[in-house]
Design a protein around this motif. Structure first.
Motif, PDB file in Angstrom:
ATOM      1  N   LEU A 152       7.407  38.575  12.554  1.00  8.70           N
ATOM      2  CA  LEU A 152       7.420  37.477  11.603  1.00  8.70           C
ATOM      3  C   LEU A 152       6.172  37.483  10.730  1.00  8.70           C
ATOM      4  O   LEU A 152       6.244  37.240   9.519  1.00  8.70           O
ATOM      5  CB  LEU A 152       7.542  36.143  12.338  1.00  8.70           C
ATOM      6  CG  LEU A 152       8.912  35.848  12.954  1.00  8.70           C
ATOM      7  CD1 LEU A 152       8.853  34.592  13.806  1.00  8.70           C
ATOM      8  CD2 LEU A 152       9.974  35.710  11.878  1.00  8.70           C
TER       9      LEU A 152
ATOM     10  N   ALA B  22      13.989  39.333  14.576  1.00  6.47           N
ATOM     11  CA  ALA B  22      12.709  39.099  13.908  1.00  6.47           C
ATOM     12  C   ALA B  22      11.755  40.269  14.084  1.00  6.47           C
ATOM     13  O   ALA B  22      10.963  40.590  13.198  1.00  6.47           O
ATOM     14  CB  ALA B  22      12.073  37.813  14.435  1.00  6.47           C
TER      15      ALA B  22
ATOM     16  N   LEU C   7      15.042  33.988   7.269  1.00  5.23           N
ATOM     17  CA  LEU C   7      14.916  33.995   8.728  1.00  5.23           C
ATOM     18  C   LEU C   7      15.542  32.752   9.349  1.00  5.23           C
ATOM     19  O   LEU C   7      16.183  32.832  10.407  1.00  5.23           O
ATOM     20  CB  LEU C   7      13.438  34.097   9.109  1.00  5.23           C
ATOM     21  CG  LEU C   7      12.805  35.467   8.850  1.00  5.23           C
ATOM     22  CD1 LEU C   7      11.289  35.348   8.745  1.00  5.23           C
ATOM     23  CD2 LEU C   7      13.184  36.451   9.942  1.00  5.23           C
TER      24      LEU C   7
END
Length: 246
Positions: free
Chosen positions: A42, A154, A138
């Motif tokens: 991320l 992710a 996301l």
């Protein structure tokens, strides 16, 4: 024509590949390994592989502070820890907490002497646009996937073959390798890299004054060492993990 959206089959194939790689790299053998992999992914997606890289590569100006490797080391590891904590929350809007952390303009970055405004001036609009687009994408997939599948998703595009960043399975081995080298115990390293280390210069006094404290901070919270100290670590191979037999 718009960009073709991935099918359910495409997503499941990607998840299967990613789980295999995560297994091979040992993420499922360490405590919270998948969560750490997702945190790293991320940060790479929302922050590191974005317009901030242009600021990092650009010369400082009268308005923008120099964004050197040590500052990025501090910022990236701090954000990884914060993202790991965010991923431990059950809040359905948790990814927007990460967006707020990334885009907060006036908070002094831990371990650094400046803010996003100071280091990103001239790129702030692009940084905001990039982060918001990534977070929205996301968040869409977080709603679509099972919790563990989202963590795999992710992490998937970003970890590649690396398992030696902060929070990853081999990070402790990296820190231990640095400890041995700083104590002068790794003769092979000094034989191979001695010329390079001589050019770089000796470890800062802040590193050697209390080596055990340095190593503990490097392992758990590198940003607390400060950007200038981390710049020395970032400029040389001392944190490179030792080669092991397969």
């Amino acid at each position: 024509m718009g960009e073709q959206q991935p099918t359910e089959g495409d997503i499941q194939d990607a998840l299967e590949w990613a789980r295999l790689r995560l297994t091979e790299l040992g993420f499922f053998k360490t405590q919270d390994g998948l969560r750490w992999a997702a945190a790293y992914g991320l940060v790479r997606s929302v922050w590191r592989n974005g317009p901030i890289e242009n600021a990092h590569a650009s010369r400082p100006t009268s308005r923008r502070k120099a964004l050197h490797d040590g500052t990025m080391f501090a910022r990236n590891t701090w954000l990884t820890q914060q993202t790991f904590d965010v991923l431990g929350s059950d809040d359905q809007f948790r990814l927007y907490e990460l967006e707020d952390l990334v885009l907060e303009r006036n908070q002094v970055w831990p371990g650094c002497e400046g803010t996003l405004t100071d280091f990103g001036w001239g790129f702030l609009g692009d940084i905001k646009k990039h982060a918001k687009q990534r977070i929205d994408m996301l968040a869409h997939f977080e709603q679509r996937l099972l919790p563990d599948d989202f963590l795999v998703f992710a992490s998937a595009p970003w970890f590649g073959t690396r398992d030696d960043h902060y929070g990853m399975p081999r990070w402790p081995a990296c820190v231990e390798a640095a400890a041995c080298r700083l104590r002068g115990e790794d003769e092979e390293f000094w034989r191979e890299e001695g010329d390079c280390m001589t050019r770089i210069g000796p470890a800062p006094a802040a590193v050697t004054a209390d080596l055990e404290v340095t190593l503990e901070l490097l392992l758990e919270s590198p940003w607390e060492l400060g950007a200038e100290t981390l710049d020395w670590f970032a400029s040389n191979p001392i944190l490179r993990p030792r080669c092991t037999q397969a």
